[in-house]
Design a protein around this motif. Structure first.
Motif, PDB file in Angstrom:
ATOM      1  N   ASP A 160       2.168  11.991 -17.257  1.00 61.57           N
ATOM      2  CA  ASP A 160       3.668  11.507 -17.897  1.00 61.57           C
ATOM      3  C   ASP A 160       4.607  12.160 -16.805  1.00 61.57           C
ATOM      4  OD1 ASP A 160       2.375  10.569 -20.130  1.00 61.57           O
ATOM      5  OD2 ASP A 160       2.538  12.667 -21.064  1.00 61.57           O
ATOM      6  N   ARG A 161       4.094  13.035 -15.793  1.00 60.08           N
ATOM      7  CA  ARG A 161       5.392  13.744 -15.205  1.00 60.08           C
ATOM      8  C   ARG A 161       5.687  12.949 -14.148  1.00 60.08           C
ATOM      9  NH1 ARG A 161       2.037  18.445 -15.423  1.00 60.08           N
ATOM     10  NH2 ARG A 161       0.956  17.984 -13.720  1.00 60.08           N
ATOM     11  N   TRP A 162       4.918  11.795 -13.657  1.00 60.49           N
ATOM     12  CA  TRP A 162       5.263  10.915 -12.594  1.00 60.49           C
ATOM     13  C   TRP A 162       6.251   9.819 -13.089  1.00 60.49           C
ATOM     14  CZ3 TRP A 162      -0.623  10.121 -11.589  1.00 60.49           C
ATOM     15  CH2 TRP A 162      -1.013  11.317 -10.874  1.00 60.49           C
ATOM     16  N   GLU A 163       7.219   9.416 -12.390  1.00 57.23           N
ATOM     17  CA  GLU A 163       8.027   8.218 -12.603  1.00 57.23           C
ATOM     18  C   GLU A 163       7.855   7.118 -11.871  1.00 57.23           C
ATOM     19  OE1 GLU A 163      12.087   9.821 -12.048  1.00 57.23           O
ATOM     20  OE2 GLU A 163      11.853  11.269 -13.484  1.00 57.23           O
ATOM     21  N   SER A 164       8.100   5.860 -12.320  1.00 62.68           N
ATOM     22  CA  SER A 164       7.966   4.555 -11.790  1.00 62.68           C
ATOM     23  C   SER A 164       8.737   4.754 -10.364  1.00 62.68           C
ATOM     24  CB  SER A 164       8.454   3.309 -12.492  1.00 62.68           C
ATOM     25  OG  SER A 164       8.335   2.154 -11.905  1.00 62.68           O
ATOM     26  N   GLY A 165       8.132   4.268  -9.252  1.00 61.40           N
ATOM     27  CA  GLY A 165       8.446   4.325  -7.807  1.00 61.40           C
ATOM     28  C   GLY A 165       8.805   5.604  -7.196  1.00 61.40           C
ATOM     29  N   ALA A 166       8.665   6.729  -7.966  1.00 63.13           N
ATOM     30  CA  ALA A 166       8.956   8.032  -7.505  1.00 63.13           C
ATOM     31  C   ALA A 166       7.625   8.583  -6.507  1.00 63.13           C
ATOM     32  CB  ALA A 166       8.978   9.057  -8.549  1.00 63.13           C
ATOM     33  N   THR A 167       7.690   9.226  -5.524  1.00 64.94           N
ATOM     34  CA  THR A 167       6.761  10.008  -4.728  1.00 64.94           C
ATOM     35  C   THR A 167       6.230  11.186  -5.275  1.00 64.94           C
ATOM     36  OG1 THR A 167       7.924   9.209  -2.694  1.00 64.94           O
ATOM     37  CG2 THR A 167       6.435  10.866  -2.487  1.00 64.94           C
ATOM     38  N   VAL A 168       4.732  10.866  -5.183  1.00 63.58           N
ATOM     39  CA  VAL A 168       4.104  11.953  -5.979  1.00 63.58           C
ATOM     40  C   VAL A 168       3.232  12.908  -4.670  1.00 63.58           C
ATOM     41  CG1 VAL A 168       1.676  12.581  -7.178  1.00 63.58           C
ATOM     42  CG2 VAL A 168       3.302  10.596  -7.704  1.00 63.58           C
ATOM     43  N   ASP A 169       3.761  14.276  -4.871  1.00 57.11           N
ATOM     44  CA  ASP A 169       3.093  15.356  -3.893  1.00 57.11           C
ATOM     45  C   ASP A 169       1.719  15.488  -4.275  1.00 57.11           C
ATOM     46  OD1 ASP A 169       2.360  17.539  -2.457  1.00 57.11           O
ATOM     47  OD2 ASP A 169       4.269  18.246  -2.377  1.00 57.11           O
ATOM     48  N   CYS A 170       0.743  14.997  -3.885  1.00 55.79           N
ATOM     49  CA  CYS A 170      -0.529  15.202  -4.425  1.00 55.79           C
ATOM     50  C   CYS A 170      -1.214  16.493  -4.363  1.00 55.79           C
ATOM     51  CB  CYS A 170      -1.493  14.052  -3.827  1.00 55.79           C
ATOM     52  SG  CYS A 170      -1.111  12.408  -4.277  1.00 55.79           S
ATOM     53  N   THR A 171      -0.750  17.327  -3.398  1.00 54.18           N
ATOM     54  CA  THR A 171      -1.200  18.676  -3.169  1.00 54.18           C
ATOM     55  C   THR A 171      -0.626  19.356  -4.513  1.00 54.18           C
ATOM     56  OG1 THR A 171      -1.271  18.482  -0.839  1.00 54.18           O
ATOM     57  CG2 THR A 171      -1.338  20.738  -1.757  1.00 54.18           C
ATOM     58  N   ALA A 172       0.586  19.463  -4.714  1.00 54.19           N
ATOM     59  CA  ALA A 172       1.246  20.129  -5.739  1.00 54.19           C
ATOM     60  C   ALA A 172       0.776  19.785  -7.257  1.00 54.19           C
ATOM     61  CB  ALA A 172       2.714  20.152  -5.561  1.00 54.19           C
TER      62      ALA A 172
END
Length: 456
Positions: free
Chosen positions: A139-151
């Motif tokens: 749910d925290r992710w937004e369309s087209g946004a960059t996900v910092d996979c480590t954090a």
């Protein structure tokens, strides 16, 4: 000549051999420089020299095991104990009184204390928490946004461990602290393991100061968790309560240091290994969209229009196989050590008393003698009709015997549920600045995995 005078010859006992010495050592450092420069390739190529190979790490001789059957014998034999360069380097983090580093009766008692929290009939009780955290992650992710996979990976791993096992609150900030500190600590501990230059690590150099600050913050974090529980006066039915009420062999409460070390062993290595595995799973979903699509289709076939739930996990065959194959190719724990209790034998080679033995699950799990197309990501190799082809002990992501990780089913449940949840919601693409090359410390993780989330 009488019959009695004819004595049968004693059977010939083959003389134990000395393992061959690996090439490429240099004065003073021995093979340590190769274990710093390109450790994964170095450990993998040792199989070409034999099933057991001698290495030089500084002044020490270390024995490397490269055959799956011998790693199984090593883990199961009472002739070897948890010890050696890896565990000595980890003592600064894990201490000497936690379940990860203890041996003998103390280890058995500690296992009895923590094992009830990971019984198969107890794990479903954690299902609602795992579902909440997996959905919150997606749910925290937004369309087209960059996900910092480590954090993000550390955040979900720490929160699940804290909420299920320690009933901890306010873990978001602590998850970030844990993420930053563990990256520094595990990398520094690896260097201390392969280049045992003790006095140099005590000098006030910038790298040493950074390492010491990170290590101190990890221990402070654990002290905060324990102090908060005591101050609350609450005794929920969780692992932290079990530790606070545990008794030693004499029926007395266990010491403060053992409680501290046990919580460290639960929170830090577990979070590091689970978070690293989540990172690799996200990398796999981006690199192999065909398998991500298969995961989504499987989730739809099992859950329909509702969100995937903990109770669905056992039916998600391909999802589970994606997790297992990711762990095969990128095991979070890629190097392990043991120590010989007394002079013994391994694979026909003589192992002296007190000798250190090292082996690499990474190298074992990528051995072309055990796996067809060993470097290929192929989750279907874990289908029942194909998995029988894999030699015993060629895939042991949670170890075996009395050192088997007690949280193996707990970890697999959360990894499969997270994989199913995010793959059914999002597609992933790597973005500029992402670096999924392997970062080597005590554990393996991507250097800096950045993904763009695209809604399905």
């Amino acid at each position: 000549m009488t019959v009695e005078s004819v004595k049968p010859e004693a059977p010939t006992v083959p003389e134990l051999r000395e393992p061959p010495l690996a090439g490429g050592g240099v004065p003073l450092l021995g093979h340590g420089w190769k274990l710093v420069r390109d450790p994964l390739a170095f450990m993998a190529q040792l199989r070409d020299h034999g099933d057991v190979v001698r290495l030089r790490l500084g002044p020490k001789t270390v024995y490397a095991v490269t055959a799956p059957a011998l790693t199984g014998a090593l883990a199961l034999s009472p002739d070897f104990k948890i010890d050696g360069p890896l565990w000595e380097s980890l003592e600064g983090l894990l201490g000497k009184e936690g379940v990860a580093t203890a041996n003998g009766p103390t280890h058995r008692r500690q296992r009895r204390t923590i094992q009830p929290a990971f019984r198969l009939d107890v794990i479903p009780e954690y299902g609602p928490i795992m579902e909440e955290e997996a959905r919150a992650l997606a749910d925290r992710w937004e369309s087209g946004a960059t996900v910092d996979c480590t954090a993000e990976s550390f955040r979900v791993a720490v929160r699940i461990a804290a909420r299920c096992l320690l009933r901890g609150d306010f873990m978001d900030e602590r998850a970030e602290r844990l993420c930053v500190a563990l990256a520094t600590v595990f990398r520094g501990m690896y260097r201390r393991m392969v280049v045992p230059a003790g006095p140099l690590y005590r000098l006030p150099l910038p790298a040493n100061r950074k390492f010491n600050r990170a290590l101190a913050d990890l221990h402070l974090l654990v002290d905060e968790i324990i102090a908060e529980r005591r101050a609350s006066g609450q005794k929920p039915d969780d692992l932290l309560t079990a530790l606070l009420e545990a008794k030693n062999e004499n029926g007395e409460p266990i010491g403060e240091q053992e409680i501290h070390d046990q919580v460290v062993a639960i929170l830090t290595p577990g979070s590091e290994t689970v978070a690293s595995t989540i990172m690799w799973i996200l990398q796999v979903l981006a690199e192999h969209p065909e398998h991500a699509d298969r995961v989504r289709a499987e989730v739809e076939s099992v859950a329909g229009d509702r969100p995937v739930a903990f109770g669905d996990v056992r039916q998600l065959t391909h999802t589970n196989n994606v997790v297992v194959e990711a762990m095969r190719l990128r095991p979070a724990v890629w190097i392990l050590t043991r120590r010989a209790v007394s002079e013994t034998e391994l694979g026909g080679y003589r192992i002296p008393a007190g000798a250190d033995i090292v082996y690499s699950p990474y190298a074992i799990q990528r051995d072309p003698r055990s796996y067809e197309q060993h470097a290929r990501f192929d989750p279907d190799r874990w289908l029942p009709e194909r998995s029988k082809e894999v030699p015993k002990y060629a895939m042991s992501p949670f170890s075996v015997g009395n050192r088997k990780c007690p949280s193996d089913h707990f970890s697999m449940a959360q990894l499969s549920l997270i994989t199913a949840t995010v793959a059914s919601r999002w597609r992933f693409e790597q973005v500029s600045g992402s670096n999924d090359a392997t970062r080597v410390g005590i554990t393996l993780r991507p250097h800096r995995l950045l993904l763009k989330a695209v809604p399905r």
